[in-house]
Design a protein around this motif. Structure first.
Motif, PDB file in Angstrom:
ATOM      1  N   UNK A   1       0.884  -1.285  -0.090  1.00  0.00           N
ATOM      2  CA  UNK A   1       0.030   0.008  -0.110  1.00  0.00           C
ATOM      3  C   UNK A   1       0.773   1.299   0.018  1.00  0.00           C
ATOM      4  N   UNK A   2       1.616   1.557   1.070  1.00  0.00           N
ATOM      5  CA  UNK A   2       2.453   2.494   1.137  1.00  0.00           C
ATOM      6  C   UNK A   2       3.632   2.523   0.019  1.00  0.00           C
ATOM      7  N   UNK A   3       4.057   1.486  -0.388  1.00  0.00           N
ATOM      8  CA  UNK A   3       4.835   1.734  -1.327  1.00  0.00           C
ATOM      9  C   UNK A   3       4.382   2.093  -2.711  1.00  0.00           C
ATOM     10  N   UNK A   4       3.078   1.774  -3.113  1.00  0.00           N
ATOM     11  CA  UNK A   4       2.497   2.127  -4.385  1.00  0.00           C
ATOM     12  C   UNK A   4       2.099   3.722  -4.197  1.00  0.00           C
ATOM     13  N   UNK A   5       1.821   4.061  -2.815  1.00  0.00           N
ATOM     14  CA  UNK A   5       1.562   5.390  -2.739  1.00  0.00           C
ATOM     15  C   UNK A   5       2.927   6.495  -3.079  1.00  0.00           C
ATOM     16  N   UNK A   6       4.106   5.860  -2.476  1.00  0.00           N
ATOM     17  CA  UNK A   6       5.488   6.221  -3.009  1.00  0.00           C
ATOM     18  C   UNK A   6       5.509   6.759  -4.286  1.00  0.00           C
ATOM     19  N   UNK A   7       5.137   5.551  -4.776  1.00  0.00           N
ATOM     20  CA  UNK A   7       5.255   5.515  -6.205  1.00  0.00           C
ATOM     21  C   UNK A   7       4.577   6.592  -7.164  1.00  0.00           C
ATOM     22  N   UNK A   8       3.251   6.654  -6.633  1.00  0.00           N
ATOM     23  CA  UNK A   8       2.498   7.760  -7.367  1.00  0.00           C
ATOM     24  C   UNK A   8       2.848   8.958  -7.017  1.00  0.00           C
ATOM     25  N   UNK A   9       3.588   9.203  -5.855  1.00  0.00           N
ATOM     26  CA  UNK A   9       4.034  10.649  -5.464  1.00  0.00           C
ATOM     27  C   UNK A   9       5.171  11.017  -6.430  1.00  0.00           C
ATOM     28  N   UNK A  10       5.940   9.811  -6.830  1.00  0.00           N
ATOM     29  CA  UNK A  10       7.107  10.371  -7.586  1.00  0.00           C
ATOM     30  C   UNK A  10       6.623  10.434  -9.120  1.00  0.00           C
ATOM     31  N   UNK A  11       5.473  10.521  -9.294  1.00  0.00           N
ATOM     32  CA  UNK A  11       4.887  10.873 -10.589  1.00  0.00           C
ATOM     33  C   UNK A  11       5.200   9.780 -11.612  1.00  0.00           C
ATOM     34  N   UNK A  12       5.421   8.571 -11.390  1.00  0.00           N
ATOM     35  CA  UNK A  12       5.876   7.818 -12.311  1.00  0.00           C
ATOM     36  C   UNK A  12       4.797   7.624 -13.514  1.00  0.00           C
TER      37      UNK A  12
END
Lengths: 340, 340
Positions: free
Chosen positions: A109-120
DNA sequence: AAGTCCATTGCATACGATTGCAATTACACG
DNA sequence: CGTGTAATTGCAATCGTATGCAATGGACTT
């Protein structure tokens, strides 16, 4: 010349044009006359200017970064997939930001959130399950997700796998043709579509011959668990003639236990078949009969699908299953008359 | 609520404060009263706001991304290092952008340039040589580079390796103590410090006993090359009693050839010692005696060094060599009376 | 009670590019 | 040579956040 950063403005000044002109020269699809293009390129070369991808990402909203979510790298299949994916994406101007997921469900969950943050621009989840809520969150953010070597019922996500059911069936046919009757299965983790499909293929394939697996044990894609399962199976009063193991990584553990710990012979006492055809399977020490997952084509399809979804958003998720051959080697008795 | 991007401004409006206040709440080290912090956090949670790392990178110049340059992932050592590195950096708020270098020298140039473009905060080069010019370019850009498992004379770059010379020496002592006299070496690529140092350790170690390697062949860190070398050595009129192979990856190929192709016994006919202690070395099929590279400590040191250099620029490059034990297994005859 | 000092906060600007709009130039054609 | 059209080009706004500076307010000192 440690003069810090060189911006498009510096180039513009040197070339005697506006900053926009510089930008246009470096943005393909923008209009610039050959004359200015030449001036700008010359100035840029002289100054060692290169456009700043961060700034570009900021304004365009596209980072040209793909997030790769991966759980275990000790199974040789994944490093190789990573290598190929990275190379294929590099060729198209994308790069891979790697996120390790400790285990395959927790903390995603939180990892995907980080990914989204990074604007991938997109996400590839390899050997990792993505639940519906997460998938939806990505969809909301407009970020396509492709599942590599894992399916996901229900979620509208695109999926690239090998043809696991067919693979399992091929193993069934092969083992039966080889004269085996008592066939056991050390399955891939039952929480993964991949594991379930291979198991289903085997079961259906055996059923077509009026047989069924004598035992099915979940190996959890884990060496120790698989080794324990093998020990347990071979200690039975009537041990199996053959074991189909859910992936090569576990199959190696199974072979180690059977040959070294128990002193039995492969395929003399028992035939072993794996799944993946990692390079190690071809090495003489194992020489493992296994179903090949066509990594190259899977990678190709993954990249194609992902970039396709990036370009035209809201295209429906598509499920691709690529068939691979059964590779005959020395770990399983061959049917009489089969090709060497 | 597919309402696109939520910015700090949205949060500010909802919380009834200025955009700067929002920024300060999310920037550690900035001053914000508990009261506003609470309001902002509440609003942020409600809206699902998360700071945009791209925009942040743009203004601070720090992307919190580390570029990892890696050549071959088929040697199990590297995926594992990658896994550990990624995890360690993730814990500290960094992430890894992976760049594959096809071979270990060519094309590095432009790849490093791309890394610099991406504004990475630091670079880890694993199993890759970085020439002086490139190192200088990175230094000019103010981006620290750490070489992982590879040294580089002359360049001021930091370097993390295992104690390769000592490792080679340990192998020499061990083999001599085991009664071997004709000792050959299939070396790691002579273009790599790692390979050269291990070879030097062996040579020096043997010299201390009045011996020298009977043959030294460059295995190029490549399976096929190593296999060919092994074949060549064992076909000699007086084949070696022992072969020290420059890394485990090649050692496996050597063992395959010797046992399966040539029908010889290990360690009966010849002892094999590797270097790395990858997990596969412990598997029963190989059971390889080898020098352990302490991955965890190497990774720890790498992260420590790199982050240190990021924080305080222009700290001199430091060379760290971490010692690892020789792991005794079944592929080499043991000295009489040695511990099992 | 007045003066000091520090923490907090808002305003406005900067980071380095892309891009819509309008103005200018170039070009072709009748 | 005039006019219409298309191609270039510059201006200025914009992306989302961090941060210097000045203003505010409260707490504390004497």
């Amino acid at each position: 010349m440690a003069q810090g950063k060189i911006t498009s403005l510096d180039v513009a000044r040197l070339a005697g044009v506006s900053q926009s002109a510089v930008s246009r020269v470096f943005t393909k699809g923008a209009s610039a006359s050959p004359a200015t293009a030449a001036k700008v390129k010359k100035a840029a070369l002289e100054l060692g200017y290169r456009p700043n991808p961060i700034a570009r990402a900021m304004i365009t909203g596209k980072s040209r970064i793909i997030g790769l979510l991966v759980a275990y790298l000790d199974n040789q299949f994944y490093p190789i997939a990573l290598e190929r994916l990275s190379a294929a994406l590099q060729e198209r101007g994308y790069h891979i930001l790697v996120f390790m997921a400790k285990n395959s469900t927790d903390g995603i969950e939180e990892i995907v959130q980080e990914l989204l943050d990074y604007q991938v621009d997109g996400i590839i989840a390899a050997s990792v399950s993505v639940n519906g809520a997460l998938a939806e969150r990505c969809a909301d953010a407009g970020i396509p997700v492709v599942l590599f070597n894992r399916g996901q019922d229900g979620s509208g996500l695109s999926t690239i796998t090998s043809a696991n059911v067919e693979g399992g069936r091929k193993v069934a046919d092969f083992l039966v043709a080889g004269g085996h009757r008592r066939i056991a299965h050390i399955a891939g983790w039952s929480g993964s579509s991949t594991g379930r499909d291979r198991q289903r293929g085997l079961t259906e394939g055996l059923a077509a011959h009026g047989l069924e697996p004598t035992h099915i044990i979940d190996g959890m894609y884990n060496r120790d668990t698989a080794a324990g399962a093998a020990r347990q199976l071979m200690a039975l009063p009537d041990p199996p003639h053959a074991i189909f193991v859910g992936n090569d990584h576990m199959a190696f553990a199974v072979m180690d236990v059977i040959r070294s710990d128990m002193g039995l012979s492969i395929p003399g006492d028992v035939s072993i078949v794996g799944y993946d055809d990692v390079p190690l399977a071809a090495w003489a020490a194992y020489d493992l009969t296994t179903v090949r997952q066509p990594v190259n084509r899977m990678v190709e399809a993954t990249v194609e699908t992902l970039l396709g979804e990036i370009d035209s958003a809201d295209r429906p998720g598509q499920k691709t299953a690529i068939e691979g051959p059964l590779i005959l080697r020395g770990s399983a008795r061959k049917p009489i008359g089969s090709m060497p």
